[in-house]
Design an enzyme around this catalytic site. Structure first.
Site, PDB file in Angstrom:
ATOM      1  N   THR A 115       0.526  -1.177   0.050  1.00  0.00           N
ATOM      2  CA  THR A 115      -0.343  -0.037   0.035  1.00  0.00           C
ATOM      3  C   THR A 115       0.844   1.369   0.078  1.00  0.00           C
ATOM      4  OG1 THR A 115       0.089  -0.457   2.767  1.00  0.00           O
ATOM      5  CG2 THR A 115      -1.941  -1.163   1.079  1.00  0.00           C
ATOM      6  N   CYS A 172       2.182   2.914   3.470  1.00  0.00           N
ATOM      7  CA  CYS A 172       3.191   1.617   4.061  1.00  0.00           C
ATOM      8  C   CYS A 172       5.045   1.420   3.212  1.00  0.00           C
ATOM      9  CB  CYS A 172       2.340  -0.090   4.189  1.00  0.00           C
ATOM     10  SG  CYS A 172       0.679  -0.033   5.374  1.00  0.00           S
ATOM     11  N   ARG A 229      -0.323   1.852  12.247  1.00  0.00           N
ATOM     12  CA  ARG A 229       1.267   2.432  11.987  1.00  0.00           C
ATOM     13  C   ARG A 229       1.258   2.982  12.926  1.00  0.00           C
ATOM     14  NH1 ARG A 229       2.226   3.011   7.503  1.00  0.00           N
ATOM     15  NH2 ARG A 229       0.238   3.427   6.713  1.00  0.00           N
TER      16      ARG A 229
END
Length: 157
Positions: A44, A47, A120
């Site tokens: 993604t 990321c 995250r």
């Protein structure tokens, strides 16, 4: 959620490092400070940006004796492909059973299918197995303050 000063929850998970090996945190404390960088999903946009930023800054962590590991719920084989495609020069930990995201209190749920992924987050673990830095993003697209993470690694060295 685990916070600064807490003992880091110990765990054993697959390590994607080109091969697939076993990784136990308590067996790796000699690599401290250890940066555990949790990310929602391989491949993604945010990321990939985050892991590539850690890749580009890895030498600064190694200079203080530190080690960086990415952590996601992806399968180790997916993580090895992600490492290869992005030329990542550090290991990725597979929390495929979602035990780490639960133990560290960083579960995010993606609706409508209620898929559990990592928020995250970044934790720095010192040689005694204590958390010396803890950060959890407010949104999936928020990246960590890389300078603060490095500073925490320097302080934990």
């Amino acid at each position: 959620m685990i916070d600064t000063g807490d003992d880091a929850p110990d765990f054993t998970v697959p390590l994607a490092n080109g091969d697939v090996e076993s990784f136990t945190l308590s067996d790796r404390l000699d690599e401290a400070p250890i940066v555990l960088a949790f990310f929602p999903a391989a491949f993604t946009n945010t990321c990939t940006t985050e892991m590539c930023t850690f890749r580009d800054r890895l030498a600064s962590f190694e200079d203080v004796g530190g080690t960086v590991y990415g952590v996601s719920v992806d399968l180790p084989y997916t993580l090895n492909e992600f490492r290869e495609r992005n030329d990542l020069n550090f290991g990725l930990l597979s929390d495929e059973r979602r035990e780490l995201i639960e133990a560290y209190g960083v579960i995010d749920r993606w609706e409508p299918r209620d898929i559990r992924v990592a928020k995250r987050a970044v934790f720095v673990v010192d040689a005694d197995g204590r958390i010396t830095y803890a950060w959890v993003g407010d949104t999936p697209k928020q990246e960590p303050d890389y300078e603060a993470v490095h500073g925490a690694a320097v302080d934990a060295a």
